[in-house]
Scaffold this active site. Structure first.
Site, PDB file in Angstrom:
ATOM      1  N   THR A   1       0.869  -1.180   0.000  1.00 32.82           N
ATOM      2  CA  THR A   1       0.000   0.000   0.000  1.00 32.82           C
ATOM      3  C   THR A   1       0.907   1.231   0.000  1.00 32.82           C
ATOM      4  OG1 THR A   1      -0.017   0.080   2.390  1.00 32.82           O
ATOM      5  CG2 THR A   1      -1.752  -1.210   1.346  1.00 32.82           C
TER       6      THR A   1
ATOM      7  N   GLU B   1      -5.710  -3.501  -1.518  1.00 34.48           N
ATOM      8  CA  GLU B   1      -6.146  -4.613  -0.667  1.00 34.48           C
ATOM      9  C   GLU B   1      -7.287  -5.407  -1.295  1.00 34.48           C
ATOM     10  OE1 GLU B   1      -5.502  -1.557   0.218  1.00 34.48           O
ATOM     11  OE2 GLU B   1      -4.855  -1.358   2.299  1.00 34.48           O
TER      12      GLU B   1
ATOM     13  N   LYS C   1     -13.845  18.328   9.061  1.00 35.70           N
ATOM     14  CA  LYS C   1     -14.822  18.294  10.157  1.00 35.70           C
ATOM     15  C   LYS C   1     -15.106  19.713  10.624  1.00 35.70           C
ATOM     16  CE  LYS C   1     -13.129  13.787  11.317  1.00 35.70           C
ATOM     17  NZ  LYS C   1     -11.744  13.683  10.826  1.00 35.70           N
TER      18      LYS C   1
ATOM     19  N   TRP D   1     -19.562  16.889   8.630  1.00 35.45           N
ATOM     20  CA  TRP D   1     -18.484  16.535   7.715  1.00 35.45           C
ATOM     21  C   TRP D   1     -18.672  17.188   6.352  1.00 35.45           C
ATOM     22  CZ3 TRP D   1     -17.501  10.542   8.357  1.00 35.45           C
ATOM     23  CH2 TRP D   1     -17.013  10.319   9.654  1.00 35.45           C
TER      24      TRP D   1
HETATM   25  P1  AMP Z   1      -4.765   2.335  -3.709  1.00 36.95           P
HETATM   26  O1  AMP Z   1      -4.656   1.191  -2.807  1.00 36.95           O
HETATM   27  O2  AMP Z   1      -3.491   3.067  -3.937  1.00 36.95           O
HETATM   28  O3  AMP Z   1      -5.450   1.981  -4.973  1.00 36.95           O
HETATM   29  O4  AMP Z   1      -5.686   3.411  -2.983  1.00 36.95           O
HETATM   30  C1  AMP Z   1      -6.995   3.098  -2.568  1.00 36.95           C
HETATM   31  C2  AMP Z   1      -7.739   4.344  -2.186  1.00 36.95           C
HETATM   32  O5  AMP Z   1      -7.850   5.229  -3.291  1.00 36.95           O
HETATM   33  C3  AMP Z   1      -9.166   4.084  -1.770  1.00 36.95           C
HETATM   34  O6  AMP Z   1      -9.261   3.654  -0.446  1.00 36.95           O
HETATM   35  C4  AMP Z   1      -9.814   5.438  -2.003  1.00 36.95           C
HETATM   36  O7  AMP Z   1      -9.587   6.320  -0.926  1.00 36.95           O
HETATM   37  C5  AMP Z   1      -9.075   5.961  -3.199  1.00 36.95           C
HETATM   38  N1  AMP Z   1      -9.859   5.738  -4.420  1.00 36.95           N
HETATM   39  C6  AMP Z   1      -9.716   4.765  -5.329  1.00 36.95           C
HETATM   40  N2  AMP Z   1     -10.599   4.917  -6.324  1.00 36.95           N
HETATM   41  C7  AMP Z   1     -11.334   6.006  -6.043  1.00 36.95           C
HETATM   42  C8  AMP Z   1     -12.412   6.687  -6.674  1.00 36.95           C
HETATM   43  N3  AMP Z   1     -12.906   6.293  -7.836  1.00 36.95           N
HETATM   44  N4  AMP Z   1     -12.923   7.764  -6.053  1.00 36.95           N
HETATM   45  C9  AMP Z   1     -12.431   8.197  -4.885  1.00 36.95           C
HETATM   46  N5  AMP Z   1     -11.404   7.623  -4.249  1.00 36.95           N
HETATM   47  C10 AMP Z   1     -10.865   6.540  -4.813  1.00 36.95           C
END
Ligand code: AMP
Length: 543
Positions: free
Chosen positions: A186, A332, A441, A446
């Protein structure tokens, strides 16, 4: 009583075997790291992956559980490496070159990488890092003999030499489908990055899920281009969902600017492609500058990784005639969790209402279960208004992190807390409000930073926007909108606030707008709120 059906372990190399046997002439077109375009068929990719597998066993000592890292662009060689290493029970650990050196060193050592397959691009980087990587036995440089550089990398092997040493008729071994095959860390915006360990079974199931009609609808008539790198969140399954569907693949290699992406879209006659919004912003800017350019083959664009601004989605649909699918997911989750494909019920809605749904992150396909809860874990209603913590379950969703880290994200019933805050509406469309730590916040309520950003990007002259909550003596936090102007554009604070007026609740209106030359991004292309908050830590709102 058990059923009387055959045992057919879901192993990823069976995906490539299927592509080779039944779509053998189908093409994988790549922009090579060396420069020219390169064409190969699935039949050949399979033979080369088998050769690599046998050579990896013999020369690199790859056995069950051996971790092999790759730092490579999307090309046919990277595809062969995934299948070749996974097919002999190795684990491919994809390294994101955009991580800081300290993070790279940390994850390579933490994962226990034995060999690193690297594109030519990253040879100088590893020459610098190798003293801090004591357990790495050597490096495979993903090129041919003619392009082999002079290097100080220890035990440097030329990729094409390794493939040439192997047996293209090597028989894949059979083993348990739950065997680990891929690893991706991650981004680790807070603390160290954590390792996600995919299995053969999870990758095959997830690939099938992504190919479904209400997901990416991938077929053998498609030519699919993953712009999303194979080092980012499992390339959104495309290295599996493409071959298992028999779709031709177009691999963009190292050049990801607007002009280069356009060239691959047209040269590859791409029908479906996928990437984060910033890539599409660059492509659209290139197209805007060159109005004679069209996208006649492009049927649909999958956009995810961070919230996609309305302006980007509408530009594809209204100007270029391509459909867009907004997708959400996480490393994940292998990573796809939801997609905004249309439902039958939506046909009866007015165009504006359909757009409202399309802009959301969408509905989960089969194999993703999803709920929103309050902080005590009570499930919240699907009314499109109540927001809560987004939790997920499924066969391609992590059950824990590598070495048991970050255990608090997993509960006793097997739900994974995504760290995202979301609503789910009566159509089943999930909408990300924010990352839990980015939500603003104000006075106990929110404010969604994502909503403010998306609307602000629709203001003429605005290239990119980021909203962050900054301390406020009365309201706890108030929003500051940070804006990058389009080159040469004249935009004022009044213009931006005027554009937001009426589109958000009054109390959501940012207290100030700050213009900057650039907004910081993370290694996976998301706005780095952490860096931005640090940059503005001494900022005070005008009183
Ligand atoms: P990653 O593991 O780098 O793909 O990051 C995952 C995170 O990216 C998610 O938990 C979201 O917070 C954000 N994310 C992924 N896709 C979207 C989307 N279409 N809109 C908003 N946030 C997103």
């Amino acid at each position: 009583m058990l059923g009387l059906m055959q045992d057919f372990p879901l192993l990823v190399h069976r995906v490539l075997d299927h592509a080779a046997r039944w779509h053998g002439d189908t093409e994988v077109l790549s922009r090579s790291v060396e420069g020219p375009l390169h064409r190969i068929t699935y039949r050949e990719v399979n033979r080369r992956a088998r050769a690599l597998a046998s050579a990896a066993r013999a020369r690199l000592g790859v056995a069950s559980g051996t971790v092999i890292a790759t730092m490579a662009w999307n090309t046919w060689r990277h595809l062969e490496t995934w299948y070749g290493i996974m097919g002999v029970q190795g684990i491919v650990h994809t390294l994101n070159p955009r991580l800081f050196n300290e993070q790279l060193t940390y994850i390579i050592n933490h994962a226990g990488d034995q060999w690193i397959f690297t594109d030519l691009t990253f040879v100088p980087l590893f020459e610098k890092l190798q003293p801090d990587l004591p357990q790495v036995k050597g490096f495979v440089i993903m090129t041919d003999a003619a392009h082999m550089p002079t290097t100080t990398l220890r035990n440097a092997i030329c990729y094409e030499d390794l493939v040439a040493e192997g047996d293209p008729d090597f028989a894949w071994p059979d083993f348990d489908e739950n065997t680990a095959c891929g690893m991706c860390y991650t981004s680790g915006t807070t603390g160290h990055p954590k390792g996600v360990l995919y299995s053969h079974r999870s990758n095959v199931l997830h690939g099938l899920m992504c190919a479904l009609c209400d997901a990416m609808a991938i077929s053998s008539r498609d030519r699919i281009m993953p712009v999303v790198p194979m080092f980012h969140a499992n390339a959104w399954s495309i290295a599996f969902s493409g071959p298992l569907s028999g779709a031709a693949m177009v691999m963009p290699g190292p050049k990801l600017d607007g002009a280069s992406i356009y060239e691959m879209l047209t040269e590859g006659r791409v029908t479906i492609t996928a990437a984060v919004p910033t890539v599409w912003l660059m492509l659209l800017q290139h197209l805007e500058k060159n109005p004679e350019l069209k996208l006649p083959d492009l049927d649909r664009v999958v956009i995810g990784g961070s919230a996609c601004p309305e302006a980007v989605m509408k530009a594809f649909v209204e100007t270029y005639g391509s459909d867009v699918v907004h997708a959400w997911g996480m490393t994940e989750m292998s990573p796809i969790g939801s997609l905004s494909t249309a439902t039958a019920r939506m046909a009866a809605l007015a165009p504006d209402e359909r757009w409202t749904l399309k802009l959301k992150q969408g509905r989960p396909p089969f194999m993703v279960d999803m709920k929103i809860t309050d902080d005590e874990g009570k499930t919240l209603p699907h009314d499109g208004k109540t927001f809560g913590r987004l939790k997920v379950k499924g066969p391609a969703i992590a059950s824990s992190y590598f070495k048991g880290e970050g255990a608090s994200a997993f509960d006793a019933e097997g739900w994974f807390d995504t760290g995202d805050v979301a609503t789910i509406d009566e159509h089943g469309f999930m909408n990300i409000t924010d990352r839990a730590k980015d939500v603003i916040k104000s006075g106990g309520e929110w404010i969604s930073s994502i909503d403010l950003e998306n609307i602000a990007v629709g203001c003429p002259g605005v290239l990119e926007a980021a909203a962050i909550g900054l301390p406020h003596p009365k309201w706890d936090e108030r929003p500051l909108l940070v804006v990058v102007k389009k080159p040469g554009a004249e935009v004022t604070k009044k213009d931006v606030l005027g554009h937001l007026q009426g589109k958000v609740a009054k109390w959501w209106m940012p207290d100030d707008v700050a213009f900057v030359g650039e907004i910081p991004h993370t290694a996976t292309g998301k706005i780095s709120k952490l860096t931005l908050r640090a940059q503005f830590k001494d900022y005070r709102f005008p009183s």
